[in-house]
Motif scaffolding. Structure first.
Motif, PDB file in Angstrom:
ATOM      1  N   GLU A  66       0.829  -1.190   0.000  1.00 49.53           N
ATOM      2  CA  GLU A  66       0.000   0.000   0.000  1.00 49.53           C
ATOM      3  C   GLU A  66       0.873   1.252   0.000  1.00 49.53           C
ATOM      4  O   GLU A  66       2.037   1.226   0.401  1.00 49.53           O
ATOM      5  CB  GLU A  66      -0.916   0.004   1.227  1.00 49.53           C
ATOM      6  CG  GLU A  66      -1.906  -1.155   1.267  1.00 49.53           C
ATOM      7  CD  GLU A  66      -2.809  -1.072   2.472  1.00 49.53           C
ATOM      8  OE1 GLU A  66      -2.992   0.037   3.004  1.00 49.53           O
ATOM      9  OE2 GLU A  66      -3.335  -2.113   2.885  1.00 49.53           O
TER      10      GLU A  66
ATOM     11  N   GLU B 225       0.237   4.043   1.775  1.00 54.10           N
ATOM     12  CA  GLU B 225       0.248   4.745   3.059  1.00 54.10           C
ATOM     13  C   GLU B 225       0.686   3.808   4.178  1.00 54.10           C
ATOM     14  O   GLU B 225       0.560   2.587   4.061  1.00 54.10           O
ATOM     15  CB  GLU B 225      -1.143   5.316   3.360  1.00 54.10           C
ATOM     16  CG  GLU B 225      -1.636   6.312   2.327  1.00 54.10           C
ATOM     17  CD  GLU B 225      -0.758   7.545   2.230  1.00 54.10           C
ATOM     18  OE1 GLU B 225      -0.070   7.854   3.219  1.00 54.10           O
ATOM     19  OE2 GLU B 225      -0.756   8.198   1.173  1.00 54.10           O
TER      20      GLU B 225
ATOM     21  N   THR C  30       0.841   1.471   7.411  1.00 53.33           N
ATOM     22  CA  THR C  30      -0.153   0.562   7.998  1.00 53.33           C
ATOM     23  C   THR C  30       0.175   0.227   9.447  1.00 53.33           C
ATOM     24  O   THR C  30      -0.654   0.424  10.326  1.00 53.33           O
ATOM     25  CB  THR C  30      -0.242  -0.736   7.175  1.00 53.33           C
ATOM     26  OG1 THR C  30       1.074  -1.297   7.022  1.00 53.33           O
ATOM     27  CG2 THR C  30      -0.820  -0.467   5.791  1.00 53.33           C
TER      28      THR C  30
ATOM     29  N   ASP D 170       8.041   8.398  10.785  1.00 51.11           N
ATOM     30  CA  ASP D 170       7.890   7.817   9.451  1.00 51.11           C
ATOM     31  C   ASP D 170       8.533   8.694   8.388  1.00 51.11           C
ATOM     32  O   ASP D 170       9.145   8.189   7.441  1.00 51.11           O
ATOM     33  CB  ASP D 170       6.402   7.638   9.144  1.00 51.11           C
ATOM     34  CG  ASP D 170       6.140   7.085   7.765  1.00 51.11           C
ATOM     35  OD1 ASP D 170       6.084   5.852   7.627  1.00 51.11           O
ATOM     36  OD2 ASP D 170       6.004   7.880   6.811  1.00 51.11           O
TER      37      ASP D 170
ATOM     38  N   ASP E  90       7.907   1.271   1.645  1.00 49.73           N
ATOM     39  CA  ASP E  90       6.651   0.516   1.657  1.00 49.73           C
ATOM     40  C   ASP E  90       6.778  -0.775   2.444  1.00 49.73           C
ATOM     41  O   ASP E  90       5.863  -1.171   3.172  1.00 49.73           O
ATOM     42  CB  ASP E  90       6.223   0.195   0.220  1.00 49.73           C
ATOM     43  CG  ASP E  90       5.839   1.447  -0.560  1.00 49.73           C
ATOM     44  OD1 ASP E  90       5.654   2.494   0.068  1.00 49.73           O
ATOM     45  OD2 ASP E  90       5.734   1.372  -1.798  1.00 49.73           O
TER      46      ASP E  90
ATOM     47  N   ARG F  32       6.873  -0.013   6.175  1.00 49.33           N
ATOM     48  CA  ARG F  32       5.546   0.414   6.627  1.00 49.33           C
ATOM     49  C   ARG F  32       4.622  -0.780   6.798  1.00 49.33           C
ATOM     50  O   ARG F  32       3.800  -0.820   7.716  1.00 49.33           O
ATOM     51  CB  ARG F  32       4.955   1.397   5.613  1.00 49.33           C
ATOM     52  CG  ARG F  32       5.561   2.789   5.669  1.00 49.33           C
ATOM     53  CD  ARG F  32       5.024   3.665   4.545  1.00 49.33           C
ATOM     54  NE  ARG F  32       5.327   5.077   4.778  1.00 49.33           N
ATOM     55  CZ  ARG F  32       4.995   6.051   3.941  1.00 49.33           C
ATOM     56  NH1 ARG F  32       4.356   5.762   2.815  1.00 49.33           N
ATOM     57  NH2 ARG F  32       5.295   7.306   4.219  1.00 49.33           N
TER      58      ARG F  32
ATOM     59  N   GLN G  89       8.103  10.332  -3.409  1.00 49.25           N
ATOM     60  CA  GLN G  89       7.323   9.165  -3.005  1.00 49.25           C
ATOM     61  C   GLN G  89       6.679   8.443  -4.179  1.00 49.25           C
ATOM     62  O   GLN G  89       6.042   7.411  -3.976  1.00 49.25           O
ATOM     63  CB  GLN G  89       6.222   9.573  -2.018  1.00 49.25           C
ATOM     64  CG  GLN G  89       6.729   9.865  -0.619  1.00 49.25           C
ATOM     65  CD  GLN G  89       5.585   9.995   0.364  1.00 49.25           C
ATOM     66  OE1 GLN G  89       5.318   9.111   1.168  1.00 49.25           O
ATOM     67  NE2 GLN G  89       4.881  11.109   0.295  1.00 49.25           N
TER      68      GLN G  89
END
Length: 412
Positions: free
Chosen positions: A105, A107, A109, A125, A146, A149, A394
């Motif tokens: 994803e 964003e 998690t 982050d 990613d 995260r 990003q």
């Protein structure tokens, strides 16, 4: 005395019925129910009439599936559909380049695990920084990858931006480091590498600024080599204190020195380990990372190299004419050695210099669409704002999920 005679009809049922509805016709006495079951059935029929049965519950609304990632060409497209790098108020999400969406994803998690007795060890982050000196505009950011995260791992990249001195004599340092993959405390090693090189450069910033203005390339290279050697040597010493092997508590370190004097356009890069150094000039990307073959600097002590020994140092073997029996053991392999990298270049108006960790250098080299996207974004609009720069670095590509740290300098 009989109560039945007090009612107009002689029956309680009719009397209450007339009080409830004066217009109801007099039909005479109603027959009494024969049994108790009949009484309950009659009452149930009355309840059904006065209180209708509730409606069946409506089905729960269907929750829509999460939207798939949007290609960067659509995220950053204008109203005419051209990917011209102009952000619109409706732009949302993080785009991607390549032939398919990334695995993870876009964003965060899962948060990294926290120790209640060591909350200072937590790593945010994302880190974002910016500045402007003379005709140079600096943007810097570090973002958790990613993969980290998704797994709830801390960001292994560290970023330090610092100004030493004042006025035109000031010197700006940008340092970024990446801890060893799958090593405990990798984020701490990266942060310490940045802190130690920052302390070393800060204490020597006056001499370094003079050497940059005077274009003393040899002095700069040898001096920065010593500072890097000393800083990463402390990292090895700390690894020994922690009971870890040197490679378990190591970090790649890459730095950029920017004089605040607008008359000086010399930009100095130095460091050890993986990453990238690029220049966007006249719409074309140039990979100006110093090659190993072009690097004359010795391996840096503290990054897998052995301490240097003077020529007259004691040796373990001496030629005394005595035959040495063959050893049953193979000699231990030498630890890997990474050379010290150095480059001093003169910036031109319109240049964009990009220093980055491997998390951004690898997709820039391996995914042409990412370089093309950043060219459209940065060539048309010039230096972006902080939020726009963060969105730019990003933009994702499938197969590249590491932390991304980058510092870009736009020259006016």
């Amino acid at each position: 005395m009989s109560q039945q005679g007090d009612t107009p009809t002689g029956r309680d049922d009719d009397w209450w019925g007339q009080l409830y509805d004066d217009s109801a016709p007099d039909t005479g006495p109603a027959p009494a129910p024969d049994t108790l079951d009949d009484r309950f059935a009659s009452a149930a029929d009355t309840l059904k009439t006065d209180f209708p049965a509730p409606r069946a519950p409506e089905p729960a609304p269907r929750i829509p599936e999460p939207a798939s990632p949007t290609p960067a060409s659509e995220v950053f497209a204008d109203a005419d559909g051209d990917a011209d790098g102009i952000e619109r108020p409706g732009d949302t999400g993080v785009g991607y380049v390549g032939d398919g969406p990334p695995t993870y994803e876009a964003e965060p998690t899962v948060l990294p695990a926290a120790d209640p007795d060591d909350l200072a060890d937590l790593v945010p982050d994302t880190v974002l920084e910016g500045a402007r000196y003379g005709g140079s505009t600096l943007r810097a950011a570090s973002v958790r990858g990613d993969s980290a995260r998704y797994r709830g791992e801390p960001r292994r990249d560290a970023l330090l931006t610092a100004r030493f001195g004042t006025g035109d004599d000031a010197l700006v340092l940008v340092a970024l480091a990446t801890g060893a993959r799958a090593a405990p405390g990798a984020h701490r090693a990266a942060a310490e590498a940045c802190a130690w090189i920052g302390r070393a450069v800060g204490r020597s910033h006056r001499r370094l600024a003079e050497d940059i203005r005077a274009a003393r390339r040899g002095d700069l290279k040898s001096g920065l080599h010593r500072l890097t050697d000393r800083s990463l040597g402390k990292l090895r010493a700390h690894a020994a204190d922690l009971g870890l092997e040197p490679e378990e508590y190591a970090a790649s370190l890459r730095c950029l020195l920017l004089p605040a004097d607008p008359r000086c356009r010399t930009r100095v890069f130095f460091g050890v380990g993986t990453g990238g150094l690029f220049r966007l000039r006249s719409g074309e990307w140039q990979d100006i990372e110093p090659r190993v073959a072009d690097t004359t600097g010795d391996p840096v002590v503290g990054f897998g190299s052995l301490p240097p020994q003077p020529p007259d140092a004691d040796r373990l073997t001496m030629d005394l004419g005595i035959t040495t029996p063959p050893s049953p053991y193979e000699p231990a392999p030498e630890p890997p050695r990474d050379p010290f990298r150095f480059r001093a270049s003169v910036a031109r108006p319109g240049d964009t210099l990009v220093l980055c960790s491997g998390g951004l250098a690898e997709p820039l080299r391996g995914e042409p669409e990412l370089a093309e996207h950043l060219t459209r974004r940065w060539e048309k609009t010039g230096p972006p704002g902080l939020a726009a720069f963060l969105a730019d670095i990003q933009v994702r590509a499938k197969g590249y999920a590491d932390d991304r740290t980058a510092a870009a300098v736009w020259e006016a």
